[in-house]
Design an enzyme around this catalytic site. Structure first.
Site, PDB file in Angstrom:
ATOM      1  N   LYS A  10      16.092  43.144  35.419  1.00  0.00           N
ATOM      2  CA  LYS A  10      16.975  42.467  34.462  1.00  0.00           C
ATOM      3  C   LYS A  10      16.447  42.611  33.033  1.00  0.00           C
ATOM      4  O   LYS A  10      17.224  42.697  32.079  1.00  0.00           O
ATOM      5  CB  LYS A  10      17.141  40.995  34.837  1.00  0.00           C
ATOM      6  CG  LYS A  10      17.896  40.791  36.153  1.00  0.00           C
ATOM      7  CD  LYS A  10      19.307  41.363  36.100  1.00  0.00           C
ATOM      8  CE  LYS A  10      20.114  41.058  37.342  1.00  0.00           C
ATOM      9  NZ  LYS A  10      21.502  41.530  37.276  1.00  0.00           N
TER      10      LYS A  10
ATOM     11  N   VAL B 137      27.036  51.575  43.838  1.00  0.00           N
ATOM     12  CA  VAL B 137      26.891  51.984  42.433  1.00  0.00           C
ATOM     13  C   VAL B 137      25.448  52.381  42.074  1.00  0.00           C
ATOM     14  O   VAL B 137      25.184  52.784  40.945  1.00  0.00           O
ATOM     15  CB  VAL B 137      27.401  50.902  41.447  1.00  0.00           C
ATOM     16  CG1 VAL B 137      28.908  50.822  41.482  1.00  0.00           C
ATOM     17  CG2 VAL B 137      26.762  49.545  41.701  1.00  0.00           C
TER      18      VAL B 137
ATOM     19  N   TYR C 286      13.169  41.829  40.506  1.00  0.00           N
ATOM     20  CA  TYR C 286      14.387  41.275  39.894  1.00  0.00           C
ATOM     21  C   TYR C 286      14.199  41.097  38.383  1.00  0.00           C
ATOM     22  O   TYR C 286      15.024  41.554  37.589  1.00  0.00           O
ATOM     23  CB  TYR C 286      14.723  39.934  40.561  1.00  0.00           C
ATOM     24  CG  TYR C 286      16.047  39.354  40.116  1.00  0.00           C
ATOM     25  CD1 TYR C 286      17.244  39.852  40.615  1.00  0.00           C
ATOM     26  CD2 TYR C 286      16.093  38.324  39.187  1.00  0.00           C
ATOM     27  CE1 TYR C 286      18.459  39.326  40.199  1.00  0.00           C
ATOM     28  CE2 TYR C 286      17.305  37.793  38.770  1.00  0.00           C
ATOM     29  CZ  TYR C 286      18.485  38.301  39.282  1.00  0.00           C
ATOM     30  OH  TYR C 286      19.689  37.791  38.860  1.00  0.00           O
TER      31      TYR C 286
HETATM   32  P1  NAD Z   1      26.725  37.958  44.790  1.00  0.00           P
HETATM   33  O1  NAD Z   1      25.782  38.351  45.860  1.00  0.00           O
HETATM   34  O2  NAD Z   1      27.848  37.069  45.133  1.00  0.00           O
HETATM   35  O3  NAD Z   1      27.320  39.231  44.035  1.00  0.00           O
HETATM   36  C1  NAD Z   1      26.683  40.478  43.989  1.00  0.00           C
HETATM   37  C2  NAD Z   1      27.706  41.532  44.300  1.00  0.00           C
HETATM   38  O4  NAD Z   1      27.137  42.830  44.099  1.00  0.00           O
HETATM   39  C3  NAD Z   1      28.172  41.461  45.759  1.00  0.00           C
HETATM   40  O5  NAD Z   1      29.590  41.488  45.800  1.00  0.00           O
HETATM   41  C4  NAD Z   1      27.590  42.713  46.381  1.00  0.00           C
HETATM   42  O6  NAD Z   1      28.386  43.229  47.426  1.00  0.00           O
HETATM   43  C5  NAD Z   1      27.568  43.649  45.172  1.00  0.00           C
HETATM   44  N1  NAD Z   1      26.631  44.751  45.354  1.00  0.00           N
HETATM   45  C6  NAD Z   1      25.334  44.664  45.728  1.00  0.00           C
HETATM   46  N2  NAD Z   1      24.805  45.882  45.791  1.00  0.00           N
HETATM   47  C7  NAD Z   1      25.771  46.756  45.450  1.00  0.00           C
HETATM   48  C8  NAD Z   1      25.820  48.163  45.336  1.00  0.00           C
HETATM   49  N3  NAD Z   1      24.757  48.926  45.597  1.00  0.00           N
HETATM   50  N4  NAD Z   1      26.981  48.752  44.957  1.00  0.00           N
HETATM   51  C9  NAD Z   1      28.070  47.984  44.709  1.00  0.00           C
HETATM   52  N5  NAD Z   1      28.094  46.644  44.802  1.00  0.00           N
HETATM   53  C10 NAD Z   1      26.940  46.048  45.175  1.00  0.00           C
HETATM   54  O7  NAD Z   1      25.805  37.289  43.666  1.00  0.00           O
HETATM   55  P2  NAD Z   1      26.125  36.830  42.174  1.00  0.00           P
HETATM   56  O8  NAD Z   1      25.293  35.651  41.952  1.00  0.00           O
HETATM   57  O9  NAD Z   1      27.572  36.779  41.920  1.00  0.00           O
HETATM   58  O10 NAD Z   1      25.476  38.041  41.344  1.00  0.00           O
HETATM   59  C11 NAD Z   1      26.222  38.843  40.441  1.00  0.00           C
HETATM   60  C12 NAD Z   1      25.304  39.301  39.322  1.00  0.00           C
HETATM   61  O11 NAD Z   1      24.885  38.162  38.573  1.00  0.00           O
HETATM   62  C13 NAD Z   1      24.028  39.974  39.835  1.00  0.00           C
HETATM   63  O12 NAD Z   1      23.725  41.073  38.995  1.00  0.00           O
HETATM   64  C14 NAD Z   1      22.989  38.886  39.675  1.00  0.00           C
HETATM   65  O13 NAD Z   1      21.692  39.401  39.498  1.00  0.00           O
HETATM   66  C15 NAD Z   1      23.490  38.190  38.432  1.00  0.00           C
HETATM   67  N6  NAD Z   1      22.973  36.837  38.260  1.00  0.00           N
HETATM   68  C16 NAD Z   1      23.301  35.834  39.128  1.00  0.00           C
HETATM   69  C17 NAD Z   1      22.792  34.561  38.927  1.00  0.00           C
HETATM   70  C18 NAD Z   1      23.137  33.400  39.817  1.00  0.00           C
HETATM   71  O14 NAD Z   1      22.553  32.310  39.657  1.00  0.00           O
HETATM   72  N7  NAD Z   1      24.065  33.523  40.731  1.00  0.00           N
HETATM   73  C19 NAD Z   1      21.912  34.326  37.863  1.00  0.00           C
HETATM   74  C20 NAD Z   1      21.577  35.367  37.013  1.00  0.00           C
HETATM   75  C21 NAD Z   1      22.119  36.629  37.221  1.00  0.00           C
END
Ligand code: NAD
Length: 257
Positions: free
Chosen positions: A163, A64, A159
């Site tokens: 964000k 994406v 990051y």
């Molecule tokens: P995760 O690694 O399990 O999920 C991230 C997903 O994004 C994965 O499925 C990955 O394959 C997909 N992805 C990465 N690059 C991509 C691309 N170029 N095109 C399509 N898909 C792509 O991690 P998560 O923790 O579930 O993260 C999901 C979102 O939540 C992220 O944006 C992350 O920054 C945000 N977030 C997570 C946390 C946390 O503590 N886990 C905290 C704050 C924000």
């Protein structure tokens, strides 16, 4: 009737973690979910899981952060469904390096995947959402930001910058699409148990440090973020747009003492 009966919902980053949790929850409420990610296997597994529950899901492989692939995704949605009700922008990565050590390529990847992807998905899927909202007075967009949008986290420059951009971009799109009856809001997760956070909090010492800062003294799970997402795509949030909903156990509310 279920809350999201027959609504068409695209969830980027749907193959794992927070995106997967949201995809499953929206499908449980009757949405037809299209999970988008780069790798086929996790998306196939997700669709099998959703179908095993008697719910409906498809997957679409795309990076994406690439304009051409998002345009093709928009073509797929237009041709197959001819409408889009819900877009959840969840794809994201992080790279942990101090600014002095961070490669430019890593900076670019984080900004492109976390921030540019939201711009691209809203730009190319937005027209479908807006046209549908004109008929149905319903259109919901969620971005997944982070507490790093508000807090400076050492070794997370790209990051946090990405964000912060997501949070601001969300407000702008919310204002631009308000007259089109599309709600655009951001979820701000704190520390949620996923592969991404496991990569960041590698040992107990790092975890203890983080827990000591969180008023609830524990991490959240993907169900917590999925329920917040469900609220923001439901009719219960119809008068809410351009805002952020923190799911962080109180992290952003507290001062460091
Ligand atoms: P995760 O690694 O399990 O999920 C991230 C997903 O994004 C994965 O499925 C990955 O394959 C997909 N992805 C990465 N690059 C991509 C691309 N170029 N095109 C399509 N898909 C792509 O991690 P998560 O923790 O579930 O993260 C999901 C979102 O939540 C992220 O944006 C992350 O920054 C945000 N977030 C997570 C946390 C946390 O503590 N886990 C905290 C704050 C924000």
């Amino acid at each position: 009737m279920k809350e999201l009966e027959k609504k068409i919902a695209v969830v980027t980053g749907g193959g794992s973690g927070i995106g997967k949790g949201i995809a499953v929850r929206l499908a449980e409420e009757g949405a037809i979910v299209i999970a988008v990610g780069r790798r086929k296997e996790p998306l196939e597994d997700l669709c099998s899981e959703i179908k095993a529950n008697g719910d409906c899901a498809f997957y679409y492989c795309a990076d994406v952060s690439k304009s051409v692939e998002v345009k093709e995704l928009a073509g797929f949605i237009q041709n197959k469904f001819n409408r889009l009700d819900i877009l959840v922008n969840c794809a994201g990565i992080t790279v942990k390096e101090f600014v002095l050590d961070l490669d430019e390529d890593n900076w670019d990847s984080v900004i492109d995947i976390n921030l540019k992807s939201v711009f691209l998905c809203c730009k190319y899927l937005g027209r479908i959402i807006i046209d549908n909202a004109a008929e149905n007075s319903y259109g919901k967009v969620i971005t997944i930001s982070s507490v790093g949008s508000f807090l400076g986290i050492p070794t997370s420059s790209a990051y946090c910058a990405s964000k912060g951009g997501v949070t601001q971009l969300t407000k702008v799109i919310a204002i631009e699409w308000a007259e089109n009856h599309v709600n655009v809001n951001s979820i701000v997760p704190g520390y949620i148990e996923t592969n991404l956070s496991k990569g960041v909090l590698k040992n107990q010492e790092a975890r203890d440090k983080v827990y000591s800062r969180i008023p609830f003294k524990k991490m959240g799970n993907v169900k917590d973020t999925a329920e917040a997402a469900l609220f923001l795509v439901s009719q219960k949030s119809n008068y809410i747009t351009g805002t952020t909903l923190s799911v962080d156990g109180g992290l952003l509310a507290t001062a460091y003492t």
